[in-house]
Write a protein that holds these residues in place. Sequence first.
Motif, short mmCIF file in Angstrom:
data_model
loop_
_atom_site.label_atom_id
_atom_site.label_comp_id
_atom_site.label_asym_id
_atom_site.label_seq_id
_atom_site.Cartn_x
_atom_site.Cartn_y
_atom_site.Cartn_z
N ALA A 29 0.88 -1.43 -0.19
CA ALA A 29 -0.27 -0.26 -0.13
C ALA A 29 1.07 0.94 0.09
N ASN A 30 0.35 1.50 -1.31
CA ASN A 30 2.25 3.07 -1.26
C ASN A 30 1.34 4.03 -2.68
N ASN A 31 1.18 5.29 -2.06
CA ASN A 31 0.88 6.07 -3.32
C ASN A 31 2.19 6.52 -4.50
N ASP A 32 2.57 6.20 -3.95
CA ASP A 32 3.37 6.26 -4.79
C ASP A 32 4.25 4.71 -5.44
N GLU A 33 4.42 4.65 -6.23
CA GLU A 33 4.58 3.15 -7.12
C GLU A 33 6.58 3.10 -7.17
N SER A 35 8.61 4.68 -5.38
CA SER A 35 9.50 5.04 -4.43
C SER A 35 10.54 3.60 -3.97
N GLU A 36 11.87 3.91 -3.74
CA GLU A 36 12.54 2.51 -3.39
C GLU A 36 12.10 1.36 -3.30
N THR A 37 11.49 1.76 -1.75
CA THR A 37 11.27 1.42 -0.75
C THR A 37 10.60 0.14 -1.34
N VAL A 38 9.04 0.37 -1.91
CA VAL A 38 8.60 0.09 -3.28
C VAL A 38 9.74 -1.18 -3.93
N LYS A 39 10.31 -0.54 -5.30
CA LYS A 39 10.87 -0.77 -6.58
C LYS A 39 11.97 -2.21 -5.19
N LYS A 40 12.30 -1.94 -3.90
CA LYS A 40 13.52 -2.58 -3.85
C LYS A 40 12.20 -4.19 -2.78
N ALA A 41 11.40 -4.25 -2.75
CA ALA A 41 10.63 -5.41 -2.22
C ALA A 41 9.98 -5.85 -3.81
N LEU A 42 9.27 -5.52 -4.37
CA LEU A 42 8.98 -6.09 -5.63
C LEU A 42 10.84 -6.63 -6.77
N GLU A 43 11.37 -5.80 -6.38
CA GLU A 43 12.67 -6.97 -7.38
C GLU A 43 12.73 -8.15 -6.03
N GLN A 44 13.00 -8.06 -5.05
CA GLN A 44 12.90 -9.45 -3.90
C GLN A 44 11.47 -10.10 -4.21
N ASN A 45 10.90 -10.29 -4.50
CA ASN A 45 9.55 -10.66 -4.28
C ASN A 45 8.45 -10.51 -5.91
N ALA A 46 8.57 -10.88 -6.59
CA ALA A 46 7.75 -10.19 -7.53
C ALA A 46 6.38 -10.82 -7.86
N ASN A 47 5.53 -11.43 -7.20
CA ASN A 47 4.51 -12.35 -6.27
C ASN A 47 3.90 -11.01 -6.09
N PHE A 48 3.97 -9.28 -5.46
CA PHE A 48 3.10 -8.63 -4.11
C PHE A 48 2.95 -7.48 -5.61
N SER A 49 1.70 -7.26 -5.05
CA SER A 49 1.05 -5.95 -6.48
C SER A 49 1.34 -4.70 -5.38
N VAL A 50 0.96 -3.30 -5.91
CA VAL A 50 1.56 -2.24 -5.35
C VAL A 50 -0.39 -2.16 -5.87
N LYS A 51 -0.66 -1.01 -4.81
CA LYS A 51 -1.84 0.06 -5.31
C LYS A 51 -1.46 0.92 -3.84
N LYS A 52 -2.38 2.01 -4.01
CA LYS A 52 -2.78 3.45 -3.68
C LYS A 52 -3.27 2.97 -2.12
N ILE A 53 -2.87 3.18 -0.95
CA ILE A 53 -3.03 2.86 0.08
C ILE A 53 -4.60 3.04 0.95
N GLN A 54 -5.98 4.04 -0.16
CA GLN A 54 -6.97 3.38 0.49
C GLN A 54 -7.55 1.87 -0.45
#
Length: 209
Positions: A29-33, A35-54
């Motif tokens: 849950a991040n309003n900035d897909e 962001s460095e933390t989001v990109k790092k997380a997806l690099e480590q686990n591509a099974n995650f999805s990303v959506k706006k927080i709400q």
Amino acid sequence: MKLAFIGIGNVGFAIANNLQRKGHEIIVANNDENSETVKKALEQNANFSVKKIQEAIDEAEVVFLATPFQANEEILKSLTFNGKVLVDCTNPVGMGISHGLKSEISGSEKIQEWAPDAKVVKAFTIYGFENFIDSNFPNYNVKPVMMIAGNDTEAKNIVSKINTDMGYKTLDTGKLDQALHLEHMTLLWVKMARRDGHHPNFAWAYLEK
């Protein structure tokens, strides 16, 4: 279960990655897909999805909050939870590894103030992230304990099931005000492992007769 994570740094990623491997669906849950933390997380686990927080909150069954505590009020004040479980994985840490709210109130009680329509449960705070990556202690025939606190019994039951998937035995310590003492346990762990040089790969156990 479908789980949303507000905050996907060391703690958030360790929990999310563990649970995704156990079959849960993870939404970052991040309003900035970008962001460095989001990109790092997806690099480590591509099974995650990303959506706006709400949007992530609306879609998830359980929401995890794993952000720096000082950011929580600003993050939470504009969000709506509609009675969903909000797992508070944050800690108010002050100068000199002290309690950031002067031990007058728990951080989790402040989270409940800032998210009044959520069912807040304190969990995943009494250890460092190393013990969320892998909770297995093969030299012992007992599971490490995950202590939780919260005002809603059903919400705590849901978190207990998640604890089991993570490899922990749950100890319900009581109402949300007990989170203050769990935060002090965090300070104990942090001072041992981060300040005084004890290795971080240790956890508490609950034994009873």
